[in-house]
Design a protein around this motif. Structure first.
Motif, PDB file in Angstrom:
ATOM      1  N   SER A  66       5.699  14.300   1.174  1.00 12.40           N
ATOM      2  CA  SER A  66       7.068  14.373   0.010  1.00 12.40           C
ATOM      3  C   SER A  66       7.332  13.005  -0.416  1.00 12.40           C
ATOM      4  CB  SER A  66       8.378  15.111   0.828  1.00 12.40           C
ATOM      5  OG  SER A  66       8.803  13.957   1.958  1.00 12.40           O
ATOM      6  N   ARG A  67       6.453  12.353   0.052  1.00 15.45           N
ATOM      7  CA  ARG A  67       7.260  10.236  -1.000  1.00 15.45           C
ATOM      8  C   ARG A  67       5.580  10.425  -1.589  1.00 15.45           C
ATOM      9  NH1 ARG A  67      11.452   8.499   1.345  1.00 15.45           N
ATOM     10  NH2 ARG A  67      12.327  10.214   3.364  1.00 15.45           N
ATOM     11  N   GLN A  68       5.716  10.500  -2.849  1.00 16.35           N
ATOM     12  CA  GLN A  68       4.911   9.948  -4.249  1.00 16.35           C
ATOM     13  C   GLN A  68       4.075   8.161  -3.049  1.00 16.35           C
ATOM     14  OE1 GLN A  68       4.508   9.026  -8.862  1.00 16.35           O
ATOM     15  NE2 GLN A  68       4.198  11.494  -7.839  1.00 16.35           N
ATOM     16  N   GLN A  69       5.096   7.707  -3.170  1.00 19.98           N
ATOM     17  CA  GLN A  69       4.410   6.185  -3.065  1.00 19.98           C
ATOM     18  C   GLN A  69       3.247   5.943  -1.358  1.00 19.98           C
ATOM     19  OE1 GLN A  69       4.332   3.389  -5.474  1.00 19.98           O
ATOM     20  NE2 GLN A  69       4.734   5.729  -6.676  1.00 19.98           N
ATOM     21  N   GLU A  70       3.833   6.512  -0.648  1.00 19.83           N
ATOM     22  CA  GLU A  70       3.258   6.895   0.742  1.00 19.83           C
ATOM     23  C   GLU A  70       1.761   8.240   0.034  1.00 19.83           C
ATOM     24  OE1 GLU A  70       5.257   8.608   4.218  1.00 19.83           O
ATOM     25  OE2 GLU A  70       6.080   6.880   3.709  1.00 19.83           O
ATOM     26  N   MET A  71       1.795   8.393  -0.728  1.00 13.96           N
ATOM     27  CA  MET A  71       0.715   9.320  -0.925  1.00 13.96           C
ATOM     28  C   MET A  71       0.200   9.093  -1.845  1.00 13.96           C
ATOM     29  SD  MET A  71       0.245  12.175   0.779  1.00 13.96           S
ATOM     30  CE  MET A  71      -0.647  13.261  -0.284  1.00 13.96           C
ATOM     31  N   ILE A  72      -0.073   7.640  -2.595  1.00 17.02           N
ATOM     32  CA  ILE A  72      -0.600   6.715  -3.283  1.00 17.02           C
ATOM     33  C   ILE A  72      -1.033   6.276  -3.158  1.00 17.02           C
ATOM     34  CG2 ILE A  72      -0.403   4.718  -5.010  1.00 17.02           C
ATOM     35  CD1 ILE A  72       2.081   6.616  -6.565  1.00 17.02           C
ATOM     36  N   ALA A  73      -0.222   5.458  -1.501  1.00 26.60           N
ATOM     37  CA  ALA A  73      -1.563   4.241  -0.891  1.00 26.60           C
ATOM     38  C   ALA A  73      -2.041   4.054   0.148  1.00 26.60           C
ATOM     39  CB  ALA A  73       0.057   3.938  -0.139  1.00 26.60           C
ATOM     40  N   ALA A  74      -1.772   5.958   0.506  1.00 29.31           N
ATOM     41  CA  ALA A  74      -2.965   6.311   1.321  1.00 29.31           C
ATOM     42  C   ALA A  74      -4.331   6.774   0.608  1.00 29.31           C
ATOM     43  CB  ALA A  74      -2.052   7.942   1.602  1.00 29.31           C
TER      44      ALA A  74
END
Length: 259
Positions: A66-74
């Motif tokens: 649900s957190r875009q920046q965490e998914m981008i980092a992943a």
């Protein structure tokens, strides 16, 4: 016909348990390097242990869908390790029981954040890399609830309808970039979540309710996570290279045979 994913990099959200774990195991067995994106490291490590015991390659990346920046980092972490992203399976999701009048704003927002925004975030995080490669496959986990009205599933059905339509639009927008996008729509699949749901809501009647819920599928039983995984494996393989923009029910005849 053996289906292989050799030299492919696959991201599975919610890959630590249930359907996600089954997909992770199937993809690793087929030769993919599987990255499990999950909040719970303990569950993911159990699945990774099975992958490694069978000689497969797997890694864990902790992130909140649900957190875009965490998914981008992943996604950046995955590319940093393998150089590419060939497959994304947006499997992470949560359920909610309730009709409109019993669904609070908090309930609605919670379902939206994970089931809708989480799928958007997953695709947003990988689409640039797939465009750069000129190839990629995305599978979004919808539900039979995305196309019919299920009782007491207002918010959940809303979310899965959104998932299905995101699938269609992404398939159309990126077909020229060599990216395929499809949805899988399961009916009731026997996972630990189902057992927990029955135990919580029907204490003392677990076996009775399990049988009752199983019989809502005309085939007479719930699906198995491995059966969904087999479908996902095919859709992400070269054998399915002509398939995009399609929804695949896996429902024991629920949609067409119920009267």
């Amino acid at each position: 016909m053996e289906i292989r994913l050799d030299h492919k990099t696959a991201i599975i959200t919610g890959g630590g348990s249930g359907i996600g774990a089954a997909i992770s195991l199937a993809f690793a067995k087929a030769g993919a390097h599987v990255f499990l994106i999950d909040l719970e490291e303990s569950k993911a490590e159990q699945t990774l242990a099975q992958i490694r015991e069978s000689g497969g390659a797997g890694s864990f990346v902790q992130a909140d869908v649900s957190r875009q920046q965490e998914m981008i980092a992943a996604a950046k972490s995955v590319v940093g390790q393998t150089g590419r992203i060939d497959i994304l399976v947006n499997n992470a999701g949560i359920a909610h029981v309730g009709k409109l009048s019993t669904t609070t704003e908090t309930d609605f927002d919670r379902i939206y954040q994970v089931n809708v925004k989480g799928v958007y975030n997953g695709m947003y995080a990988v689409i640039g890399q797939m465009e750069q490669q000129g190839s990629g496959v995305i599978i979004n986990m919808a539900s039979i609830a995305s196309t019919i009205g299920l009782p007491d599933r207002f918010a959940y059905s809303m979310s899965k309808g959104a998932v299905l339509n995101m699938t269609y639009t992404v398939a159309r927008d990126y077909i020229g970039a060599g990216i395929r996008c499809n949805a899988i729509a399961p009916a009731r699949i026997h996972t630990p979540f189902v057992d927990g749901f029955i135990a919580k809501n029907y204490p003392g009647r677990e076996q009775e309710m399990f049988e009752q819920l199983s019989k809502t599928q005309p085939i007479g039983r719930m699906g198995r996570p491995e059966e969904v995984a087999n479908l996902a494996l095919y859709l992400c393989s070269e054998q399915a290279s002509f398939i995009t923009g399609t929804n695949f029910p896996i429902d024991g005849g629920f949609l067409k045979l119920n009267t």
